[in-house]
Design a protein around this motif. Structure first.
Motif, short mmCIF file in Angstrom:
data_model
loop_
_atom_site.label_atom_id
_atom_site.label_comp_id
_atom_site.label_asym_id
_atom_site.label_seq_id
_atom_site.Cartn_x
_atom_site.Cartn_y
_atom_site.Cartn_z
N LYS A 2 72.13 15.96 43.53
CA LYS A 2 71.28 15.05 42.82
C LYS A 2 69.18 15.37 42.54
O LYS A 2 69.18 16.08 41.61
N LYS A 3 69.33 14.30 41.80
CA LYS A 3 68.07 14.98 40.44
C LYS A 3 67.26 13.45 40.13
O LYS A 3 67.83 12.01 40.06
N ILE A 21 66.96 8.39 42.32
CA ILE A 21 67.42 9.50 42.16
C ILE A 21 68.79 8.81 42.06
O ILE A 21 69.35 8.09 41.98
N SER A 22 69.09 10.32 41.00
CA SER A 22 70.47 9.85 40.38
C SER A 22 71.14 10.60 41.23
O SER A 22 71.08 11.88 40.80
N VAL A 23 72.86 10.02 41.96
CA VAL A 23 73.72 11.35 42.02
C VAL A 23 75.13 10.38 41.46
O VAL A 23 75.36 9.82 41.83
#
Length: 125
Positions: A2-3, A21-23
């Motif tokens: 995650k980022k 949150i980018s996953v």
């Protein structure tokens, strides 16, 4: 992996959370209320103005992850008064003219800062 994504053009978080949150190929945003990014103050008192500000905030968050409303697959809309549903629907529809995302809409007792609306979304690449 995650980022966390932070959008400079969206209002600062008012709590311990990320704008999004980018996953992998998915992107999850935190709920956005109609705060003006430059001031942190609620945008107007009408549901029209507040809905437009929430969508502008979400657009900025999507852009910070190189996405647009075309990437959105699911939204959740929180309203303090379901009587505002038709007004919100009209404004919302302008952002999703084709293949609108799946959506849930619920009435809640209250929202932070006295907001009338909050929207969160999930987007995919």
């Amino acid at each position: 992996m995650k980022k966390a994504i932070t959008a400079e053009q969206a209002p600062a978080a008012i709590g311990p959370y990320s704008h999004g949150i980018s996953v992998g190929t998915l992107f999850f945003t935190s709920g956005q209320i109609p705060l003006v990014p430059e001031t942190g103050i609620l945008a107007g008192e009408t549901i029209e103005v507040q809905t437009q500000q929430v969508l502008a905030n979400l657009s900025a968050i999507l852009a910070a992850n190189s996405m647009t409303f075309a990437n959105v697959v699911k939204t959740t809309v929180f309203l303090t008064d379901l009587a505002d549903f038709s007004v919100v629907n009209k404004i919302y529809a302008a952002e999703f003219p084709e293949e609108p995302p799946a959506r849930s809409c619920v009435q809640v007792a209250a929202l932070p800062a006295g907001a009338k609306i909050e929207i969160e979304l999930v987007a995919a690449r």
